[in-house]
Design a protein around this motif. Structure first.
Motif, PDB file in Angstrom:
ATOM      1  N   ALA A   1       6.730  -0.102  -8.666  1.00  0.00           N
ATOM      2  CA  ALA A   1       7.264   1.040  -9.400  1.00  0.00           C
ATOM      3  C   ALA A   1       6.287   1.550 -10.440  1.00  0.00           C
ATOM      4  O   ALA A   1       5.629   0.766 -11.135  1.00  0.00           O
ATOM      5  N   VAL A   2       6.189   2.878 -10.541  1.00  0.00           N
ATOM      6  CA  VAL A   2       5.388   3.492 -11.596  1.00  0.00           C
ATOM      7  C   VAL A   2       6.318   3.771 -12.781  1.00  0.00           C
ATOM      8  O   VAL A   2       7.536   3.626 -12.693  1.00  0.00           O
ATOM      9  N   ASN A   3       5.759   4.190 -13.864  1.00  0.00           N
ATOM     10  CA  ASN A   3       6.535   4.475 -15.076  1.00  0.00           C
ATOM     11  C   ASN A   3       7.118   5.883 -14.983  1.00  0.00           C
ATOM     12  O   ASN A   3       6.633   6.820 -15.615  1.00  0.00           O
ATOM     13  N   TYR A   4       8.175   6.026 -14.203  1.00  0.00           N
ATOM     14  CA  TYR A   4       8.767   7.351 -14.002  1.00  0.00           C
ATOM     15  C   TYR A   4      10.020   7.503 -14.850  1.00  0.00           C
ATOM     16  O   TYR A   4      10.601   6.516 -15.316  1.00  0.00           O
ATOM     17  N   SER A   5      10.446   8.755 -15.020  1.00  0.00           N
ATOM     18  CA  SER A   5      11.649   9.059 -15.794  1.00  0.00           C
ATOM     19  C   SER A   5      12.882   9.007 -14.880  1.00  0.00           C
ATOM     20  O   SER A   5      12.983   9.772 -13.921  1.00  0.00           O
ATOM     21  N   GLU A   6      13.814   8.103 -15.190  1.00  0.00           N
ATOM     22  CA  GLU A   6      15.050   8.031 -14.408  1.00  0.00           C
ATOM     23  C   GLU A   6      15.834   9.340 -14.515  1.00  0.00           C
ATOM     24  O   GLU A   6      16.458   9.781 -13.556  1.00  0.00           O
TER      25      GLU A   6
ATOM     26  N   LYS B   1       0.816  -1.214   0.000  1.00  0.00           N
ATOM     27  CA  LYS B   1       0.000   0.000   0.000  1.00  0.00           C
ATOM     28  C   LYS B   1       0.853   1.268   0.000  1.00  0.00           C
ATOM     29  O   LYS B   1       0.325   2.378  -0.038  1.00  0.00           O
ATOM     30  N   VAL B   2       2.179   1.115   0.023  1.00  0.00           N
ATOM     31  CA  VAL B   2       3.073   2.269   0.169  1.00  0.00           C
ATOM     32  C   VAL B   2       3.217   3.043  -1.142  1.00  0.00           C
ATOM     33  O   VAL B   2       3.455   2.463  -2.205  1.00  0.00           O
ATOM     34  N   ASN B   3       3.071   4.366  -1.041  1.00  0.00           N
ATOM     35  CA  ASN B   3       3.413   5.276  -2.129  1.00  0.00           C
ATOM     36  C   ASN B   3       4.698   6.000  -1.748  1.00  0.00           C
ATOM     37  O   ASN B   3       4.874   6.378  -0.584  1.00  0.00           O
TER      38      ASN B   3
END
Length: 407
Positions: free
Chosen positions: A357-362, A337-339
């Motif tokens: 993991a979300v689709n974030y920009s490294e 449940k952690v964001n």
């Protein structure tokens, strides 16, 4: 509350001086004196390390068993820790020298030391430093700043702050200075800190205010996981603002506590950001916790994780290390449940949602993590309690500094 320039000499009636006594360092000042024109009520909090330096034992007696204090003498370079009866005798000798020079009660002189553990102080140099500082005492901002520089060891910059508030129609000032860069870890205040105020407040409430505030300030700082033998925070109030005495927990007391919290939070963050070898202040916020205790445990576990600290140094959004540190903290939560978010002056980015993991920009994450102050925010979605801890990144220089600290 008004933030002003200054430190321990900002409040009415406080003066400071510094001297190059040659205790360990050469070519720099290494002693500081803080003096109040009037006797002060005093409060203090001290290291929880079983191994306590002689100055800690001396100050505990003064703060807890005597009605007032008027002088603080601090030296850097030698900690006067693990020095037996001889070391404790040097505390008494220092206090005696100050009492004779300033014409004050010996039991109103507080002492503090920082530096190498196990070495005996050169008491002749210490006594000479006391006598040299007394005629130089001044209430200027420069004198306070010089005192803040004199108590540094591996610190790279002096640390001071001051604020003004209004209490009972009178302007009350609180100012402080501290030192701390290594051997920084809860509990207690993992550093030396000296806070002065011209507020008129009872000794009982002054101690309660300080003891309560360290829980959310200095006790939330960690640089390297080592709790010092010398940790001391002293708070002196001389009443020269002439406000109606704060002797109950009313609105005036709350104003005072809010200002004290700003002083201590600012100094705590300065310590964390100046951790030995550090290139960045690392702040960890836990939100959505079911209890304050849970939030504190989780935030401290993250901020003290060596792997996480190394990732911050490398500007690497290695969120697995953070979730791992939360997992071994001992606090119960649902990892699914952690964001998790990273934030700095360069922006804010979400890294994981519900433990994945979300689709974030490294590239964007690296940009955010490249600032000199970085925050990780973890939402555990269990309630409305929060806690914030402060630390720093772990660099090659930390090893270099501590490998030859005694030389």
């Amino acid at each position: 509350m008004k933030i002003i320039t200054g430190g321990v000499t900002a409040a009415k009636g406080f003066r400071a001086a510094s001297a190059a006594a040659g205790i360990k360092y050469q070519g720099r000042t290494d002693m500081a004196m803080v003096y109040s024109e009037k006797p002060c009520v005093a409060a203090g909090t001290f290291t929880t390390n079983i191994v306590k330096a002689a100055p800690v034992k001396w100050d505990q007696d003064i703060v807890y068993n005597h009605p007032s204090a008027q002088v603080i003498i601090c030296n850097s370079g030698i900690a006067n820790a693990c020095t037996g009866e001889e070391g404790f005798g040097y505390c008494r000798a220092t206090a005696k020298a100050a009492a004779e020079t300033l014409n004050v009660d010996e039991n109103s002189v507080l002492v503090a030391s920082t530096g190498v553990i196990g070495m005996q102080l050169p008491i002749e140099k210490l006594s000479a430093g006391v006598k040299a500082m007394a005629p130089k005492l001044q209430g200027t901002l420069e004198a306070g700043n010089d005192a803040a520089k004199a108590i540094m060891t591996t610190d790279t910059k002096e640390k001071e702050v001051a604020v003004e508030i209004e209490v009972g129609g009178k302007t009350v000032t609180i100012g402080g200075m501290c030192k701390g860069s290594g051997m920084i870890h809860p509990n207690m205040c993992t550093m030396l800190g000296f806070v002065t105020t011209d507020a008129c407040i009872s000794k009982k409430l002054l101690q309660e205010a300080l003891s309560e505030d360290v829980k959310d300030t200095y006790n939330m700082v960690s640089v390297d996981g080592d709790t010092s033998t010398n940790d001391t925070v002293l708070l002196l109030a001389n009443g020269m603002a002439e406000n109606p005495e704060i002797n109950e927990k009313n609105e005036d007391y709350q104003k005072f506590c809010e200002a004290l919290n700003y002083i201590n939070t600012t100094l705590a963050k300065k310590i964390a950001g100046d951790g030995e070898g550090a290139t960045a202040l690392f702040e960890v916020k836990i939100i959505g916790a079911e209890s304050k205790e849970q939030a504190v445990t989780l935030s401290k576990s993250i901020v003290t994780s060596s792997l996480t600290k190394a990732a911050i140094y490398g500007h690497d959004a290695n969120w697995g290390r953070i979730l791992c540190a939360m997992g071994y903290s001992g606090a119960q939560f649902d990892p699914e449940k952690v964001n998790l978010y990273f934030e700095s002056k360069a922006g804010k980015i979400q890294i994981i949602e519900n433990g994945v993991a979300v689709n974030y920009s490294e590239e964007e994450a690296t940009k955010i993590l490249s600032e000199d102050a970085v925050t990780a925010i973890a939402d555990v979605k269990m309630g409305d309690c929060t806690a914030t801890a402060w630390g720093c990144d772990l660099t090659y220089d930390y090893i270099k500094i501590n490998a030859d600290y005694r030389s």
